[in-house]
Write an enzyme that holds these catalytic residues in place. Structure first.
Site, PDB file in Angstrom:
ATOM      1  N   ALA A 103      33.424  43.416  47.106  1.00  0.00           N
ATOM      2  CA  ALA A 103      33.240  42.614  48.351  1.00  0.00           C
ATOM      3  C   ALA A 103      31.910  43.105  48.941  1.00  0.00           C
ATOM      4  O   ALA A 103      30.983  42.353  49.184  1.00  0.00           O
ATOM      5  CB  ALA A 103      34.504  42.534  49.191  1.00  0.00           C
TER       6      ALA A 103
ATOM      7  N   ARG B  10      54.512  36.964  40.701  1.00  0.00           N
ATOM      8  CA  ARG B  10      54.521  38.331  40.522  1.00  0.00           C
ATOM      9  C   ARG B  10      55.784  38.863  41.269  1.00  0.00           C
ATOM     10  O   ARG B  10      56.438  39.818  40.644  1.00  0.00           O
ATOM     11  CB  ARG B  10      53.393  39.006  41.207  1.00  0.00           C
TER      12      ARG B  10
ATOM     13  N   HIS C 201      53.105  45.101  41.963  1.00  0.00           N
ATOM     14  CA  HIS C 201      52.855  44.530  40.465  1.00  0.00           C
ATOM     15  C   HIS C 201      54.077  44.946  39.739  1.00  0.00           C
ATOM     16  O   HIS C 201      54.640  45.891  39.782  1.00  0.00           O
ATOM     17  CB  HIS C 201      51.529  45.362  39.976  1.00  0.00           C
TER      18      HIS C 201
ATOM     19  N   LYS D 245      32.855  56.062  51.208  1.00  0.00           N
ATOM     20  CA  LYS D 245      33.283  57.427  51.490  1.00  0.00           C
ATOM     21  C   LYS D 245      33.450  58.349  50.146  1.00  0.00           C
ATOM     22  O   LYS D 245      33.491  59.400  50.145  1.00  0.00           O
ATOM     23  CB  LYS D 245      34.818  57.307  52.080  1.00  0.00           C
TER      24      LYS D 245
ATOM     25  N   GLN E  80      41.443  44.780  36.230  1.00  0.00           N
ATOM     26  CA  GLN E  80      41.693  44.813  34.767  1.00  0.00           C
ATOM     27  C   GLN E  80      41.544  43.352  34.283  1.00  0.00           C
ATOM     28  O   GLN E  80      40.594  42.793  33.483  1.00  0.00           O
ATOM     29  CB  GLN E  80      43.258  45.263  34.312  1.00  0.00           C
ATOM     30  N   GLY E  81      42.553  42.600  34.869  1.00  0.00           N
ATOM     31  CA  GLY E  81      42.751  41.158  34.403  1.00  0.00           C
ATOM     32  C   GLY E  81      41.489  40.150  34.426  1.00  0.00           C
ATOM     33  O   GLY E  81      41.101  39.636  33.400  1.00  0.00           O
TER      34      GLY E  81
ATOM     35  N   GLU F 140      47.223  33.994  33.175  1.00  0.00           N
ATOM     36  CA  GLU F 140      47.968  35.113  33.838  1.00  0.00           C
ATOM     37  C   GLU F 140      49.035  34.269  34.686  1.00  0.00           C
ATOM     38  O   GLU F 140      49.349  33.134  34.865  1.00  0.00           O
ATOM     39  CB  GLU F 140      47.407  36.004  34.646  1.00  0.00           C
TER      40      GLU F 140
ATOM     41  N   ARG G 188      50.198  36.929  46.507  1.00  0.00           N
ATOM     42  CA  ARG G 188      48.756  36.744  45.799  1.00  0.00           C
ATOM     43  C   ARG G 188      48.953  36.133  44.629  1.00  0.00           C
ATOM     44  O   ARG G 188      49.874  36.820  43.519  1.00  0.00           O
ATOM     45  CB  ARG G 188      47.853  37.829  46.019  1.00  0.00           C
TER      46      ARG G 188
ATOM     47  N   SER H 250      37.951  47.955  43.075  1.00  0.00           N
ATOM     48  CA  SER H 250      37.525  46.995  42.281  1.00  0.00           C
ATOM     49  C   SER H 250      37.085  47.499  40.846  1.00  0.00           C
ATOM     50  O   SER H 250      37.134  46.827  39.850  1.00  0.00           O
ATOM     51  CB  SER H 250      36.153  46.294  42.746  1.00  0.00           C
TER      52      SER H 250
ATOM     53  N   HIS I 172      50.669  47.136  44.792  1.00  0.00           N
ATOM     54  CA  HIS I 172      49.287  46.969  43.892  1.00  0.00           C
ATOM     55  C   HIS I 172      48.448  46.379  45.033  1.00  0.00           C
ATOM     56  O   HIS I 172      47.061  46.593  44.939  1.00  0.00           O
ATOM     57  CB  HIS I 172      49.698  46.004  42.754  1.00  0.00           C
TER      58      HIS I 172
HETATM   59  P1  FAD Z   1      37.549  47.928  47.054  1.00  0.00           P
HETATM   60  O1  FAD Z   1      37.244  47.681  45.642  1.00  0.00           O
HETATM   61  O2  FAD Z   1      38.835  48.753  47.139  1.00  0.00           O
HETATM   62  O3  FAD Z   1      36.489  48.930  47.698  1.00  0.00           O
HETATM   63  C1  FAD Z   1      36.806  49.546  48.943  1.00  0.00           C
HETATM   64  C2  FAD Z   1      35.476  50.411  49.233  1.00  0.00           C
HETATM   65  O4  FAD Z   1      35.731  50.824  50.553  1.00  0.00           O
HETATM   66  C3  FAD Z   1      35.644  51.648  48.305  1.00  0.00           C
HETATM   67  O5  FAD Z   1      34.229  51.746  47.757  1.00  0.00           O
HETATM   68  C4  FAD Z   1      36.142  52.725  49.346  1.00  0.00           C
HETATM   69  O6  FAD Z   1      35.553  54.076  48.842  1.00  0.00           O
HETATM   70  C5  FAD Z   1      35.549  52.333  50.396  1.00  0.00           C
HETATM   71  N1  FAD Z   1      36.212  52.669  51.836  1.00  0.00           N
HETATM   72  C6  FAD Z   1      37.273  52.767  52.213  1.00  0.00           C
HETATM   73  N2  FAD Z   1      37.447  53.263  53.266  1.00  0.00           N
HETATM   74  C7  FAD Z   1      36.266  53.778  53.763  1.00  0.00           C
HETATM   75  C8  FAD Z   1      35.852  54.525  54.899  1.00  0.00           C
HETATM   76  N3  FAD Z   1      36.671  55.143  55.644  1.00  0.00           N
HETATM   77  N4  FAD Z   1      34.691  54.731  55.089  1.00  0.00           N
HETATM   78  C9  FAD Z   1      33.692  54.181  53.762  1.00  0.00           C
HETATM   79  N5  FAD Z   1      34.227  53.803  52.958  1.00  0.00           N
HETATM   80  C10 FAD Z   1      35.479  53.560  52.712  1.00  0.00           C
HETATM   81  N6  FAD Z   1      42.172  41.754  41.304  1.00  0.00           N
HETATM   82  C11 FAD Z   1      42.047  40.800  40.736  1.00  0.00           C
HETATM   83  O7  FAD Z   1      41.486  39.525  41.187  1.00  0.00           O
HETATM   84  N7  FAD Z   1      41.926  40.695  39.208  1.00  0.00           N
HETATM   85  C12 FAD Z   1      42.112  41.875  38.473  1.00  0.00           C
HETATM   86  O8  FAD Z   1      41.987  41.801  37.434  1.00  0.00           O
HETATM   87  C13 FAD Z   1      42.886  42.916  39.286  1.00  0.00           C
HETATM   88  N8  FAD Z   1      43.174  44.094  38.834  1.00  0.00           N
HETATM   89  C14 FAD Z   1      43.523  45.020  39.474  1.00  0.00           C
HETATM   90  C15 FAD Z   1      43.906  46.167  38.685  1.00  0.00           C
HETATM   91  C16 FAD Z   1      44.083  47.557  39.457  1.00  0.00           C
HETATM   92  C17 FAD Z   1      44.730  48.708  38.825  1.00  0.00           C
HETATM   93  C18 FAD Z   1      44.187  47.556  40.777  1.00  0.00           C
HETATM   94  C19 FAD Z   1      44.558  48.853  41.732  1.00  0.00           C
HETATM   95  C20 FAD Z   1      43.660  46.170  41.840  1.00  0.00           C
HETATM   96  C21 FAD Z   1      43.358  44.947  40.919  1.00  0.00           C
HETATM   97  N9  FAD Z   1      43.255  43.917  41.658  1.00  0.00           N
HETATM   98  C22 FAD Z   1      42.723  42.876  40.793  1.00  0.00           C
HETATM   99  C23 FAD Z   1      42.989  43.999  42.820  1.00  0.00           C
HETATM  100  C24 FAD Z   1      41.544  44.323  43.475  1.00  0.00           C
HETATM  101  O9  FAD Z   1      40.932  44.970  42.343  1.00  0.00           O
HETATM  102  C25 FAD Z   1      41.073  44.428  44.458  1.00  0.00           C
HETATM  103  O10 FAD Z   1      41.928  43.789  45.428  1.00  0.00           O
HETATM  104  C26 FAD Z   1      39.749  44.224  45.090  1.00  0.00           C
HETATM  105  O11 FAD Z   1      39.034  44.717  44.009  1.00  0.00           O
HETATM  106  C27 FAD Z   1      39.277  44.829  46.181  1.00  0.00           C
HETATM  107  O12 FAD Z   1      37.967  44.731  46.470  1.00  0.00           O
HETATM  108  P2  FAD Z   1      37.305  45.340  47.811  1.00  0.00           P
HETATM  109  O13 FAD Z   1      35.999  45.138  47.628  1.00  0.00           O
HETATM  110  O14 FAD Z   1      38.020  44.556  48.892  1.00  0.00           O
HETATM  111  O15 FAD Z   1      37.849  46.914  47.915  1.00  0.00           O
HETATM  112  C1  SIN Z   2      46.434  42.784  36.362  1.00  0.00           C
HETATM  113  O1  SIN Z   2      45.251  42.538  35.467  1.00  0.00           O
HETATM  114  O2  SIN Z   2      47.474  42.500  36.082  1.00  0.00           O
HETATM  115  C2  SIN Z   2      46.106  42.596  37.570  1.00  0.00           C
HETATM  116  C3  SIN Z   2      45.391  41.500  38.244  1.00  0.00           C
HETATM  117  C4  SIN Z   2      45.573  40.874  39.416  1.00  0.00           C
HETATM  118  O3  SIN Z   2      45.915  42.085  40.046  1.00  0.00           O
HETATM  119  O4  SIN Z   2      44.979  40.214  40.061  1.00  0.00           O
END
Ligand code: FAD
Ligand code: SIN
Length: 522
Positions: free
Chosen positions: A14, A275, A229, A34, A46-47, A114, A372, A42, A337
């Site tokens: 994001a 899920r 999850h 951080k 995986q999926g 999925e 979700r 992110s 998750h």
């Molecule tokens: P993040 O990617 O978590 O990034 C947050 C960022 O903020 C990080 O860089 C962190 O260091 C930074 N940050 C946090 N707090 C602070 C602070 N106080 N000051 C400065 N920086 C800070 N979703 C899907 O749609 N498909 C998938 O296949 C999928 N697989 C997943 C597999 C796993 C193992 C996990 C854990 C999640 C998965 N998800 C998946 C969920 C998805 O990955 C996340 O919801 C999504 O990537 C979140 O993105 P984001 O940019 O909001 O936050």
């Molecule tokens: C997964 O690959 O099962 C994670 C997919 C997701 O959290 O959306």
């Protein structure tokens, strides 16, 4: 003090895409994170990304319908319709930017299926889609002349005056630095998995954005909705590594110690039910037979080589713990998750505080409702990052700049460790919840010992975990029904008459936002 047009906090999907879109529109962007720029949930995804890209077999309407069904009556339909219709553009943008998605023999994106999706609509890069996306976006951000990436910069406090948010105080290495943002500040701080003892999330997922936003004057919503999850590795001494839902989407089955596919007892869709349904089926099976365990058997997918080739990262991770996924069923159990709740936003990522946006997992657009749909998170990150950047460009975030902000204190009140809080929340606000345990958790968290400590990343994370954990437990105690990911054994039924509403949290207290009944989709 640093001045910029746009401050983005967080370098996940994001924050990165928002930064690149703002930069493309000519804004100067400070992207603060951080850890290193590559560290995020992110990067662990995986999926893949859900998007209705194959219009012969799928449609945005079908994607919308599946999203609303998973959300169990609490989705914001407008947000869900936006994601369903705009996700394909965002995936196509990632392809143009160079993300190495898998393509099929016909030259079209290879789409996988999925759970709870009615079509194959998940674009992926093997089983490491997140890494493919973030590595491309990070390298683009590092090269962009309008983007400055500030690593090891932890947000301490948002800077607010009577007109709204105008930046943040960051702890950069060990120095407090004010970043003043002339146009907009965006929180993209990700999820809350580390609030729970068993989680698929990496160490930084400590809900930092939620208390920061609340304290500054924004509103939080849906905090009780935490997704567990179903299939994380369950081996003594091993972390709860995710075994992707795509493994079940492509034919993997869940079996008990006797080899029986018990998920069909809970839902006719078996392993491909939503899920929360599969997570609870596993949880109950483990209560019935803790010693026997539950295993995810991938052998129905194909030959051992084909299984290892389709899921190379899962294969490598399991191999470290002596499991060959091509030949051996994987012991699994649920783990925290994803957080559906977060900072309440409108359809452009705007929070209740002028000048402050929230995007990605830390936000609550209402897309996910009470649960979700798999792979809708990355879709939401990308869609709302682009929309929020458009809103900044359109100028609704009015540029302003007043005098120098006063520095936050160099000390914070925080607990000394996250682990006891995470155990408490796992035991009381986990897959199954109930009044007495929640009541005791709220009391314990309310009175949790804190000490005045020098400001540091660890102290700030522990402070955030305690503050967000208390609100999650309070919200879970308050919602006396079961819906989506929130299951109360003492209130096992969904109760639309009383609970078709979001619980909102603001600095002045708690309130409710009614949610309209879903429109029937023809
Ligand atoms: P993040 O990617 O978590 O990034 C947050 C960022 O903020 C990080 O860089 C962190 O260091 C930074 N940050 C946090 N707090 C602070 C602070 N106080 N000051 C400065 N920086 C800070 N979703 C899907 O749609 N498909 C998938 O296949 C999928 N697989 C997943 C597999 C796993 C193992 C996990 C854990 C999640 C998965 N998800 C998946 C969920 C998805 O990955 C996340 O919801 C999504 O990537 C979140 O993105 P984001 O940019 O909001 O936050
Ligand atoms: C997964 O690959 O099962 C994670 C997919 C997701 O959290 O959306």
């Amino acid at each position: 003090m640093i001045r910029t047009d746009v401050l983005v906090i967080g370098s996940g999907a994001a924050g990165l895409l928002f930064a690149l879109h703002c930069a493309a529109q000519g804004k100067s962007v400070m992207l603060a994170t951080k850890g290193t720029a590559g560290e995020s949930n992110s990067a662990w995804a995986q999926g893949g990304v859900a998007a209705a890209l194959d219009l012969e077999e799928d449609s945005p309407t079908a994607h919308l319908s599946d999203t609303l069904a998973a959300g169990a009556g609490l989705c914001d339909e407008a947000a869900a319709a936006i994601v369903a219709s705009e996700a394909p553009q965002r995936v196509e943008e990632l392809v143009r930017l160079g993300v190495a998605f898998d393509f099929g023999g016909s030259g079209a994106l290879d789409l996988t299926r999925e759970a709870a999706h009615s079509a194959a609509r998940v674009a992926h890069a093997a089983d490491a889609t997140g890494r493919a996306i973030t590595s491309t976006l990070v390298s683009r951000a590092l090269r962009h002349p309008n983007v400055t990436v500030l690593e090891r910069a932890t947000a301490v406090e948002l800077i607010v005056d009577d007109r709204g948010c105008r930046g943040a105080w960051l702890l950069v290495h060990d120095r407090l630095v004010a970043v003043i943002a002339g146009s907009a500040t965006a929180l993209a701080t990700g999820g809350s998995g580390r609030l729970f003892a068993r989680t698929t999330n990496p160490p930084g997922a400590t809900a930092d954005g939620l208390p920061l936003a609340l304290q500054a004057g924004a509103v939080l919503a849906d905090l009780e909705f935490v997704q567990f999850h179903p299939t994380a590795l369950a081996l003594a001494g091993a972390p709860a590594l995710l075994v992707s839902e795509a493994a079940r989407g492509e034919g993997g089955i869940l079996v008990d110690a006797a080899g029986r596919r018990f998920c069909f007892d809970a839902d006719p869709r078996g392993e491909l039910a939503a899920r929360d349904v599969v997570a609870r089926a596993i949880y109950k099976q483990l209560q019935r037979d803790p010693a026997g365990g539950v295993r995810l058997d991938l052998r129905p997918i194909g030959t051992p080589d084909a299984i290892r080739a389709r899921f190379p990262n899962i294969a490598a991770a399991c191999a470290r713990f002596g499991i060959d996924i091509g030949t051996t069923p994987i012991p699994v159990s649920p783990a925290a998750h994803y957080h559906m709740g977060g900072i309440r936003t409108d359809l452009w990522g705007r929070t209740a505080l002028p000048g402050l946006y929230a995007i990605g997992e830390c936000a609550c657009t209402g897309l996910h409702g009470a649960n979700r749909l798999a792979s809708n998170s990355l879709a939401e990150c990308l869609v709302f990052a682009a929309r929020a950047a458009d809103d900044v460009h359109a100028g609704t975030a009015e540029g302003f700049d007043s005098g120098d902000p006063s520095a936050p204190p160099a000390h914070v009140e925080s607990p000394d460790a996250i682990a006891p809080i995470a155990s408490l929340l796992w035991d009381s606000a986990g897959v199954e919840r109930e009044r007495e345990l929640l009541r005791r958790a709220v009391a314990a968290l309310d009175g949790f010992a804190v000490e005045r400590r020098p400001v540091s990343r660890a102290a700030l994370e522990a402070r955030a975990v305690l503050a967000a954990g208390l609100l999650i437990a309070r919200a879970a105690l308050m919602r006396e029904e079961s819906r989506g990911s929130h299951y109360r054994s003492d209130f096992p039924e969904r109760d639309d008459a009383h609970w078709r509403a979001r619980i909102l949290w603001s600095a002045s207290g708690q309130s409710f936002e009614p949610v309209a009944a879903p429109t029937p989709i023809s």
